[in-house]
Design an enzyme around this catalytic site. Structure first.
Site, PDB file in Angstrom:
ATOM      1  N   VAL A   1       2.409   3.626  -3.150  1.00 38.93           N
ATOM      2  CA  VAL A   1       1.748   4.740  -3.837  1.00 38.93           C
ATOM      3  C   VAL A   1       1.031   5.594  -2.793  1.00 38.93           C
ATOM      4  CG1 VAL A   1       0.047   5.414  -5.567  1.00 38.93           C
ATOM      5  CG2 VAL A   1       1.361   3.303  -5.876  1.00 38.93           C
TER       6      VAL A   1
ATOM      7  N   GLU B   1      14.326  11.596  -1.796  1.00 35.42           N
ATOM      8  CA  GLU B   1      15.292  10.508  -1.656  1.00 35.42           C
ATOM      9  C   GLU B   1      16.652  11.131  -1.298  1.00 35.42           C
ATOM     10  OE1 GLU B   1      14.776   7.293  -1.862  1.00 35.42           O
ATOM     11  OE2 GLU B   1      12.656   7.449  -2.419  1.00 35.42           O
TER      12      GLU B   1
ATOM     13  N   GLU C   1       0.816  -1.215   0.000  1.00 29.65           N
ATOM     14  CA  GLU C   1       0.000   0.000   0.000  1.00 29.65           C
ATOM     15  C   GLU C   1       0.844   1.257   0.000  1.00 29.65           C
ATOM     16  OE1 GLU C   1      -2.825   1.872  -0.773  1.00 29.65           O
ATOM     17  OE2 GLU C   1      -3.945   0.403   0.425  1.00 29.65           O
TER      18      GLU C   1
ATOM     19  N   LYS D   1       5.134   4.094  -9.645  1.00 25.99           N
ATOM     20  CA  LYS D   1       3.840   4.149  -8.974  1.00 25.99           C
ATOM     21  C   LYS D   1       2.689   3.980  -9.974  1.00 25.99           C
ATOM     22  CE  LYS D   1       5.518   7.017  -5.163  1.00 25.99           C
ATOM     23  NZ  LYS D   1       5.451   8.306  -4.449  1.00 25.99           N
TER      24      LYS D   1
ATOM     25  N   LEU E   1      -1.876   6.782   2.138  1.00 29.28           N
ATOM     26  CA  LEU E   1      -3.217   6.879   1.553  1.00 29.28           C
ATOM     27  C   LEU E   1      -3.731   5.498   1.130  1.00 29.28           C
ATOM     28  CD1 LEU E   1      -2.891  10.050  -0.719  1.00 29.28           C
ATOM     29  CD2 LEU E   1      -3.944   9.875   1.541  1.00 29.28           C
TER      30      LEU E   1
ATOM     31  N   ASP F   1      10.438   7.375 -10.138  1.00 38.43           N
ATOM     32  CA  ASP F   1       9.649   6.961  -8.976  1.00 38.43           C
ATOM     33  C   ASP F   1       8.152   7.063  -9.278  1.00 38.43           C
ATOM     34  OD1 ASP F   1       9.484   6.303  -6.034  1.00 38.43           O
ATOM     35  OD2 ASP F   1       8.449   8.223  -6.028  1.00 38.43           O
TER      36      ASP F   1
ATOM     37  N   GLY G   1      13.260  16.238   4.648  1.00 40.34           N
ATOM     38  CA  GLY G   1      13.329  14.782   4.513  1.00 40.34           C
ATOM     39  C   GLY G   1      12.303  14.208   3.569  1.00 40.34           C
TER      40      GLY G   1
END
Length: 810
Positions: A604, A662, A601, A677, A608, A673, A659
């Site tokens: 992505v 990456e 989960e 997703k 959420l 990235d 933060g």
């Protein structure tokens, strides 16, 4: 009249004997008692070893004998017994030495000698205990069991009941405190015999039956019979009451508290048996009764026997032919091979028997000889052998009246990936017996025990790889929620192992959550993912979950091995789910085959519920027709800061300081990235999509992505200031906003910068939020919108935590 038997652990040392003395002293204030004692713990085995050594002319038997003597002498000195007792002890060992010397010379052990030597342990312990009780002002008297318990024709446990009961009743009225040695008896000629394994229990049982006692008390080192072996099931609990039949079944299948034949005399007289703990006399113990209380659990206990092999005889020539079973069992019985379990297919094509591994080679040869003709004619196959198996018994007298017990047992085993090799159930449904691999015994016992006895909490074992920023937040969350989860959800999350890129640490301590950082830093070994996975496999614990919070290709490549070990996976790592579609599909199939979960989960939208929502829609018959999403919280944060007036380079530096990116921000800015997703979203929606099917546009110019360090990246972004200011100009002039959007529709997929107007749901996305818009067959005109924080350690950890709880709640 009270009848009490104390086992070897209860009389092994001076301190334990003091506890025995106190228990007996309290009883004798009110009523007479008979005390039956075993040899000091381990002595009978040592005496047998001395016999074997002497028979083999191994001179080391003398050293073994000396150790035995010193042990008894030291005990007598610790109990401060008089010199007369110690002199008697010396004479006994002198006699024993002479017997062993004769065995040494003859290289043979006559039956009479064997009975005298092996029974000496009880002779010694009973005399020492009698003298100790007398010294403690108890009116104790020693009775030689060989004068009162008689066996027939030197056959050991074949009891001469009439003669034995007559002799015992003859002394009934004179008893105040009688000490009887267990295990030993004699035949009608007065020659020594033994009552077999568990013989001291049998001695006590005979005495209780002869005197029509109300109850037989067996004192040992555990607080009664347990729902399972506490050494294998740490959550095992004492059973307060059970029936004779249940006790017999559990004892037969490995429960060590009692030996089945010992129940026979009291079973015939319907005399209750109370099992108590010498070291915790106030504990309730277990009452074994012919009429146990009505309010009790359906399943009473679990037991197991190891070192079992399964022999299967099969062949078309067996079908419809009578006599095969009779021949099979007769040939084994003639060679005194005990069969622990029998199962036969309804087609009569095959028949399996379980035997102890020590008997297996002999059993196979006997069966081959018996059916040699049929094997030669290919009517029957050669016996098939399965090694390293164990038998598990689920016992309960009320199981036959309760539908669904077998279904629950085998259902929970299947959910934990445990394979049944053979099973049997008696016609009275008192037990369900089945075989599993010996390596699976502990896991099988625990999952069944948890199902039937522990409604309060379910233990879930976590192996966490990656305890950096997100991993640390996850562990903080688990610690803070631990009590709540147990009380409200009945889930007990236990950290079994942690790892970072440098070190890893494993433990059996269920409190690792309290000081995992210290343990990892100070006691951790060099990180090695193969060893990490091997530890999971070797531990073979039920309800195990591997949590991957790395971004490691190497870790993602062992997912199939983890799933094959019947361990679920919760992955924050996106690599596996976004790898080649064939690999993604294979991992899904492996998890399904092994009845475990593969969840991701947090891949992505951090925390959420995007993937779970997609799966919910699919499961209810809906179909996803298009996807549009802003699923990089870090990139959205940068764009929002840019919209607020910051330079693009300044916005990136803010995201790094928070933060949100990456460690190498180029991995965010190049759009890979987000592409991953989108692949995951499309695949979970039911579409076959590969990375090269996606039209990818990076967020920043290629020139910036060629930088080697973060500092150089910032410098190049500054140099491209005009490029980014053109964005700002376009947004202001056209009243639009740029968003980095992933989209999928009609089989076409793209990732890149797009403009959206005020009417678009993506126009107002605050901070580091993510948003996913799903159009479906049911949501055609107005898409389903899922929106919320999409970046940050805490929300990502919450997504991982949600997957863990979801799996644990099944």
């Amino acid at each position: 009249m009270r009848i009490l038997k104390f086992g070897g652990s209860s009389v092994a040392q001076a301190e334990s004997l003091k506890k025995v003395q106190q228990i007996v002293s309290d009883i004798c204030r009110n009523e007479p008692a008979i005390i039956v004692v075993s040899a000091l713990g381990g002595v009978t085995d040592l005496l047998a070893n001395c016999l074997n050594q002497a028979c083999l002319q191994d001179q080391t038997y003398k050293r073994s004998l000396e150790k035995l003597y010193n042990r008894h002498l030291n005990l007598s000195q610790e109990l401060k017994l008089d010199t007369i007792t110690q002199s008697w002890l010396k004479e006994k060992f002198k006699d024993l030495s002479n017997l062993l010397e004769g065995v040494f010379i003859l290289q043979d052990v006559p039956e009479k000698v064997k009975c005298r030597v092996l029974g000496l342990g009880e002779e010694l312990s009973s005399e020492l205990i009698t003298h100790y009780f007398q010294k403690s002002d108890l009116n104790a008297r020693h009775y030689d069991s060989r004068e009162y318990i008689k066996t027939i024709d030197n056959k050991g446990i074949l009891l001469n009941r009439e003669d034995s009961y007559r002799r015992i009743n003859a002394i009934k009225d004179e008893i105040n405190l009688a000490i009887f040695p267990g295990f030993i008896a004699s035949n009608e000629k007065g020659e020594p015999t033994l009552l077999g394994r568990g013989g001291s229990d049998y001695t006590a049982s005979i005495l209780a039956a002869a005197l029509d006692a109300k109850q037989l008390e067996i004192w040992t080192d555990v607080s009664g019979m347990y729902t399972a072996d506490p050494r294998l099931v740490t959550q095992a609990i004492p059973i307060d009451q059970m029936s004779f039949q249940e006790a017999m079944e559990l004892s037969h299948f490995g429960a060590k508290v009692m030996y089945p034949p010992a129940l026979t005399p009291v079973l015939q007289k319907k005399i209750d048996i109370l099992i108590k703990n010498t070291f915790e006399p106030e504990a309730q113990g277990t009452l074994i009764s012919s009429e146990p209380k009505a309010e009790r659990t359906t399943v009473r206990g679990l037991s197991s026997i190891n070192h079992i092999n399964l022999i299967t005889l099969s062949g078309s020539g067996m079908v419809g032919i009578s006599g095969f079973a009779a021949r099979l069992f007769a040939c084994l019985a003639n060679q005194k091979i005990n069969v622990s379990l029998i199962t036969q297919s309804s087609s009569e094509h095959s028949m399996s028997v379980a035997v102890h591994e020590d008997d297996c080679p002999k059993a196979c040869n006997i069966i081959e000889d018996e059916f040699a003709v049929e094997i030669a004619m290919n009517h029957v196959d050669k016996p098939k052998l399965e090694l390293d198996l164990s038998i598990i018994a689920v016992v309960g007298e009320d199981m036959g009246y309760t539908p669904g017990i077998s279904g629950k047992v085998f259902g929970i085993l299947g959910k934990n990936g445990l394979n049944i090799r053979a099973m049997a159930q008696g016609g009275n449904e008192l037990n369900i017996t089945f075989m599993v691999r010996t390596t699976d015994v502990k896991k099988a016992l625990n999952v069944i025990h948890e199902k039937f006895f522990l409604s309060t909490s379910k233990k879930v074992n976590l192996y966490i790889a990656g305890v950096g920023n997100v991993g640390s937040k996850l562990l903080e969350h688990i610690k803070s929620q631990h009590k709540h989860l147990i009380e409200e959800k009945g889930i007990d999350l236990i950290i079994r192992a942690v790892s970072n890129s440098r070190k890893m640490f494993f433990t059996e301590d269920e409190k690792l959550i309290e000081d995992w950082q210290k343990k990892l830093n100070e006691e951790g070994q060099t990180a090695d993912i193969k060893k990490f996975i091997k530890n999971i496999e070797d531990s073979n614990l039920r309800n195990s979950i591997f949590v991957d919070i790395t971004a490691s290709q190497e870790v993602s490549e062992v997912y199939d091995q983890i799933l094959d070990s019947t361990t679920s996976i919760v992955a924050c790592n996106k690599i596996a789910a976004s790898s080649e579609y064939a690999n993604y599909k294979r991992l899904k199939q492996v998890s399904k085959k092994n009845n475990v979960d593969f969840r991701f989960e947090s891949n992505v939208g951090a925390g959420l519920p995007v993937i779970s929502t997609i799966n919910y829609l699919k499961n209810t018959g809906d179909q996803i027709t298009s996807i549009e999403a802003v699923v990089s919280g870090s990139l959205n944060y940068i764009i929002n800061k840019f919209i607020e007036g910051y330079g693009f380079d300044e916005a990136l530096k803010l995201a790094i300081s928070e933060g949100f990116t990456e460690p190498d921000p180029k991995l965010d800015l190049n759009g890979v990235d987000v592409l991953r997703k989108l692949l995951i979203l499309a695949r979970e929606s039911g579409y076959t999509l590969e990375a090269n099917d996606v039209d990818l546009e990076a967020m920043v110019p290629e020139y910036c992505l060629k930088s080697k360090t973060t500092g150089e990246l910032i410098e190049r972004l500054v140099k491209k200031k005009e490029f980014f200011e053109n964005w700002r100009k376009q947004m202001n002039e056209q009243n639009v906003r740029f968003r980095y959007i992933a989209s999928f529709k009609d089989g076409k997929a793209s990732v890149g910068m797009k403009t959206v107007g005020p009417e678009h749901p993506f126009y107002n996305i605050d901070g580091k939020d993510s948003i996913v818009s799903l159009n479906t067959l049911w949501y055609k005109d107005q898409p389903m919108i899922i929106k919320g924080a999409g970046a940050g350690a805490e929300v990502t950890a919450s997504g991982i935590f949600g997957d863990i709880i979801s799996i644990s709640s099944k």
